[in-house]
Write a protein that holds these residues in place. Structure first.
Motif, PDB file in Angstrom:
ATOM      1  N   ASN A 110      26.459  -5.142  41.603  1.00 32.32           N
ATOM      2  CA  ASN A 110      27.445  -5.543  42.603  1.00 32.32           C
ATOM      3  C   ASN A 110      28.294  -4.323  42.942  1.00 32.32           C
ATOM      4  OD1 ASN A 110      28.915  -7.089  44.345  1.00 32.32           O
ATOM      5  ND2 ASN A 110      30.151  -8.059  42.762  1.00 32.32           N
ATOM      6  N   ARG A 124      23.268  -7.910  46.899  1.00 32.26           N
ATOM      7  CA  ARG A 124      24.030  -7.432  45.742  1.00 32.26           C
ATOM      8  C   ARG A 124      24.360  -8.588  44.804  1.00 32.26           C
ATOM      9  NH1 ARG A 124      27.838  -3.341  49.298  1.00 32.26           N
ATOM     10  NH2 ARG A 124      26.058  -2.199  50.126  1.00 32.26           N
ATOM     11  N   ASP A 125      24.248  -8.276  43.504  1.00 29.63           N
ATOM     12  CA  ASP A 125      24.529  -9.251  42.445  1.00 29.63           C
ATOM     13  C   ASP A 125      23.598 -10.461  42.538  1.00 29.63           C
ATOM     14  OD1 ASP A 125      25.862 -10.042  40.116  1.00 29.63           O
ATOM     15  OD2 ASP A 125      27.335 -11.221  41.234  1.00 29.63           O
TER      16      ASP A 125
END
Length: 188
Positions: A110, A124-125
């Protein structure tokens, strides 16, 4: 634009990642209303000015300034076909082994860098699975900033569409994204 970009690239003053980074700093409204090559032109001009191939006045008028020094292009017409066939390989030899193997579960980091990255915000993440290993390649985040190649393994990571975009996505759909090792970690 492809021909102009390739010809200017023959000088070796900036990598393709610096071109992408230049596009990413366009004002959002300009970026969204511009077609693909309309984004490339101002980025190419900005890099050509920044790296001394042309002056701002030459870019604005479209006329060469007779008082500025002229460089002999490193690319001749006879070299174009070979350059296009060869391309600009980004593979690099590294001695260390990849951290991840095909079939490994991973999670994207992230991260929110203020500069260029090839890790899309929507990915992301998120959990995924390694499906391909492409060997070591130039890391675009450092390359865009002229901080070196920082070669590292490049993987294709498969994601469930729902993990990326929520319940509105089809439960059967998957998305594959090529990601560098620095973007990945073991699942939490």
């Amino acid at each position: 634009m492809f021909a102009v970009g390739s010809a200017l690239g023959a000088w070796g003053r900036w990598p393709i990642d610096a071109s992408r980074a230049q596009i990413e700093i366009m004002p959002a409204e300009e970026y969204l209303r511009s077609a693909y090559y309309e984004k490339r032109l101002p980025a190419t001009i900005a890099n050509a000015v920044r790296h001394g191939l042309i002056t701002r006045a030459e870019a604005e008028t479209g006329r060469p300034d007779p008082s500025t020094p002229k460089a002999t292009p490193p690319l001749t017409a006879g070299q174009v076909e070979g350059l296009m066939k060869r391309g600009s390989p980004t593979t690099r030899a590294v001695e260390r082994q990849p951290v991840f193997q095909i079939g490994d579960a991973v999670r994207t980091r992230n991260i929110h860098p203020a500069t260029h990255t090839r890790l899309p915000r929507y990915a992301r993440d998120k959990p995924g699975v390694i499906v391909l290993l492409h060997g070591a390649h130039v890391f675009p985040d450092t390359n865009a900033l002229f901080q070196g190649d920082k070669p590292q393994p490049l993987y294709t990571v498969k994601f469930r569409a729902r993990d990326l975009w929520g319940e509105a996505a089809s439960p059967r759909d998957t998305v594959c994204i090529d990601l560098w090792e620095d973007y990945l970690e073991r699942p939490r």
